[in-house]
Design a protein around this motif. Structure first.
Motif, PDB file in Angstrom:
ATOM      1  N   UNK A 203      38.855  36.386  45.054  1.00  0.00           N
ATOM      2  CA  UNK A 203      39.840  37.239  44.378  1.00  0.00           C
ATOM      3  C   UNK A 203      39.163  38.418  43.717  1.00  0.00           C
ATOM      4  N   UNK A 204      39.906  39.533  43.668  1.00  0.00           N
ATOM      5  CA  UNK A 204      39.423  40.753  43.022  1.00  0.00           C
ATOM      6  C   UNK A 204      40.379  41.126  41.887  1.00  0.00           C
ATOM      7  N   UNK A 205      39.803  41.498  40.744  1.00  0.00           N
ATOM      8  CA  UNK A 205      40.582  41.864  39.574  1.00  0.00           C
ATOM      9  C   UNK A 205      40.152  43.230  39.066  1.00  0.00           C
ATOM     10  N   UNK A 206      41.122  43.972  38.553  1.00  0.00           N
ATOM     11  CA  UNK A 206      40.861  45.251  37.910  1.00  0.00           C
ATOM     12  C   UNK A 206      40.648  44.976  36.421  1.00  0.00           C
ATOM     13  N   UNK A 207      39.406  45.001  35.981  1.00  0.00           N
ATOM     14  CA  UNK A 207      39.101  44.694  34.588  1.00  0.00           C
ATOM     15  C   UNK A 207      39.636  45.785  33.662  1.00  0.00           C
ATOM     16  N   UNK A 208      39.882  46.974  34.207  1.00  0.00           N
ATOM     17  CA  UNK A 208      40.392  48.073  33.384  1.00  0.00           C
ATOM     18  C   UNK A 208      41.760  47.769  32.800  1.00  0.00           C
ATOM     19  N   UNK A 209      42.562  46.935  33.488  1.00  0.00           N
ATOM     20  CA  UNK A 209      43.861  46.546  32.922  1.00  0.00           C
ATOM     21  C   UNK A 209      44.158  45.057  33.073  1.00  0.00           C
ATOM     22  N   UNK A 210      43.177  44.302  33.569  1.00  0.00           N
ATOM     23  CA  UNK A 210      43.348  42.860  33.692  1.00  0.00           C
ATOM     24  C   UNK A 210      44.248  42.423  34.819  1.00  0.00           C
ATOM     25  N   UNK A 211      44.516  43.284  35.787  1.00  0.00           N
ATOM     26  CA  UNK A 211      45.463  42.952  36.854  1.00  0.00           C
ATOM     27  C   UNK A 211      44.746  42.372  38.069  1.00  0.00           C
ATOM     28  N   UNK A 212      45.484  41.563  38.829  1.00  0.00           N
ATOM     29  CA  UNK A 212      44.993  41.027  40.092  1.00  0.00           C
ATOM     30  C   UNK A 212      45.240  42.053  41.191  1.00  0.00           C
ATOM     31  N   UNK A 213      44.245  42.273  42.051  1.00  0.00           N
ATOM     32  CA  UNK A 213      44.371  43.263  43.121  1.00  0.00           C
ATOM     33  C   UNK A 213      44.605  42.593  44.472  1.00  0.00           C
ATOM     34  N   UNK A 214      43.745  41.638  44.832  1.00  0.00           N
ATOM     35  CA  UNK A 214      43.859  41.029  46.160  1.00  0.00           C
ATOM     36  C   UNK A 214      43.087  39.724  46.180  1.00  0.00           C
ATOM     37  N   UNK A 215      43.525  38.785  47.033  1.00  0.00           N
ATOM     38  CA  UNK A 215      42.817  37.519  47.236  1.00  0.00           C
ATOM     39  C   UNK A 215      42.705  37.225  48.722  1.00  0.00           C
ATOM     40  N   UNK A 216      41.478  36.948  49.172  1.00  0.00           N
ATOM     41  CA  UNK A 216      41.261  36.422  50.521  1.00  0.00           C
ATOM     42  C   UNK A 216      41.439  34.908  50.486  1.00  0.00           C
ATOM     43  N   UNK A 217      42.087  34.378  51.510  1.00  0.00           N
ATOM     44  CA  UNK A 217      42.201  32.934  51.694  1.00  0.00           C
ATOM     45  C   UNK A 217      41.554  32.599  53.038  1.00  0.00           C
ATOM     46  N   UNK A 218      40.506  31.795  53.001  1.00  0.00           N
ATOM     47  CA  UNK A 218      39.767  31.518  54.231  1.00  0.00           C
ATOM     48  C   UNK A 218      38.978  30.225  54.058  1.00  0.00           C
ATOM     49  N   UNK A 219      38.319  29.809  55.128  1.00  0.00           N
ATOM     50  CA  UNK A 219      37.408  28.672  55.089  1.00  0.00           C
ATOM     51  C   UNK A 219      35.997  29.204  55.265  1.00  0.00           C
ATOM     52  N   UNK A 220      35.169  29.012  54.263  1.00  0.00           N
ATOM     53  CA  UNK A 220      33.806  29.537  54.304  1.00  0.00           C
ATOM     54  C   UNK A 220      32.910  28.533  55.028  1.00  0.00           C
ATOM     55  N   UNK A 221      32.252  28.996  56.085  1.00  0.00           N
ATOM     56  CA  UNK A 221      31.474  28.110  56.949  1.00  0.00           C
ATOM     57  C   UNK A 221      30.035  27.926  56.487  1.00  0.00           C
ATOM     58  N   UNK A 222      29.662  28.523  55.375  1.00  0.00           N
ATOM     59  CA  UNK A 222      28.300  28.397  54.875  1.00  0.00           C
ATOM     60  C   UNK A 222      28.180  28.987  53.497  1.00  0.00           C
ATOM     61  N   UNK A 223      26.948  29.031  52.988  1.00  0.00           N
ATOM     62  CA  UNK A 223      26.694  29.603  51.667  1.00  0.00           C
ATOM     63  C   UNK A 223      26.995  31.100  51.672  1.00  0.00           C
ATOM     64  N   UNK A 224      27.496  31.598  50.557  1.00  0.00           N
ATOM     65  CA  UNK A 224      27.842  33.012  50.428  1.00  0.00           C
ATOM     66  C   UNK A 224      26.951  33.699  49.402  1.00  0.00           C
ATOM     67  N   UNK A 225      26.794  35.005  49.580  1.00  0.00           N
ATOM     68  CA  UNK A 225      26.111  35.874  48.621  1.00  0.00           C
ATOM     69  C   UNK A 225      27.100  36.922  48.123  1.00  0.00           C
ATOM     70  N   UNK A 226      26.889  37.390  46.916  1.00  0.00           N
ATOM     71  CA  UNK A 226      27.646  38.545  46.445  1.00  0.00           C
ATOM     72  C   UNK A 226      27.180  39.776  47.220  1.00  0.00           C
TER      73      UNK A 226
END
Length: 277
Positions: A203-226
């Protein structure tokens, strides 16, 4: 002469009849307009209520995500040669010369000019925030740690990338898997990213106003990095970096903020559309 007065009387009566008919028509149109205005007002009130509710829900979700804050650090060994990572591993900016004119389609990137986090996330919930400042182009999110970055590819979930970006200072978008333009009420100067590995959510949030922008829904097949990708250096003396923000970590108290002030930041004009990646 004898027929003139009756003729005038008939004409006057016709004129009065037309005036009354026109007046009734105007009154009818006025009532219809008032009725439409009333319906529109009701619909706008419903829409505002819905928007307020969604904003409250988004802020509640964002507050909950903050409880899972982690210390994210950039991995200099993963950085493209055109990127410079700060000594503390918290900031990255492009130091290369401006490239040739950018392609018209921002989905096709010639190279993966990105940097990843040292941390690998394969379980649990994790939240971090990134200061994007006034940069006109950037990409943030997460990618599979094992995904190759040495060749051009589409930054989509199918390729192991879950990213949100800003293009030319005016269009926020994701590739999910096709390009989806996003509506952002307040241009963010600071972005929040929340990864829930078990739930398969990013999920991604706009900290400037605390709002939700978008969420990916998926199955992660391995370890993730930022994932971090700043815009290309435009030749200015002080290019805006992407900076990981310090946060209270898991198990510590997350202070409540005054919703009316601290997260709202003034909007500044975006950089020129000539800025290149």
């Amino acid at each position: 002469m004898a027929v003139l007065p009756p003729l005038l009387a008939v004409l006057v009566a016709l004129a009065l009849g037309l005036l009354q008919k026109q007046r009734r028509r105007q009154e009818k149109l006025k009532k219809q307009a008032e009725k439409r205005q009333g319906k529109l007002t009701v619909e706008l009130e419903k829409l505002q209520t819905e928007l307020d509710w969604r904003r409250a829900e988004g802020q509640a979700e964002w507050r909950a995500a903050q409880k899972y804050a982690v210390n994210v650090t950039l991995d200099p060994t993963s950085a493209h040669p055109s990127l410079e990572v700060s000594e503390d591993g918290k900031s990255v900016f492009s130091r290369g010369a401006p490239p040739s004119p950018a392609p018209s389609d921002p989905q096709g990137f010639s190279e993966q000019k990105c940097v990843l986090s040292l941390q690998r996330f394969s379980a649990g919930r994790h939240y971090w925030e990134v200061q994007v400042g006034c940069s006109s182009r950037w990409l943030l999110g997460a990618c599979l740690a094992a995904v190759p970055r040495s060749r051009p590819m589409r930054l989509s979930p199918a390729a192991g990338y879950w990213v949100l970006g800003l293009w030319n200072g005016c269009e926020y978008f994701v590739l999910a898997p096709h390009r989806v333009a996003l509506t952002v009420r307040v241009p963010p100067r600071r972005m929040g990213v929340f990864l829930d590995c078990q739930a398969g959510k990013l999920s991604f949030f706009n900290v400037s106003d605390g709002s939700h922008i978008f969420t990916f829904h998926d199955t992660f097949s391995g370890a993730l990095c930022a994932y971090f990708r700043p815009r290309a250096h435009d030749g200015g003396e002080h290019p805006d970096p992407l900076t990981i923000c310090p946060l209270p970590l898991k198990g510590t108290c997350v202070p409540e903020e005054n919703d009316s002030d601290t997260w709202l930041q003034p909007y500044e004009p975006a950089h020129s559309a000539l800025d290149q990646w």
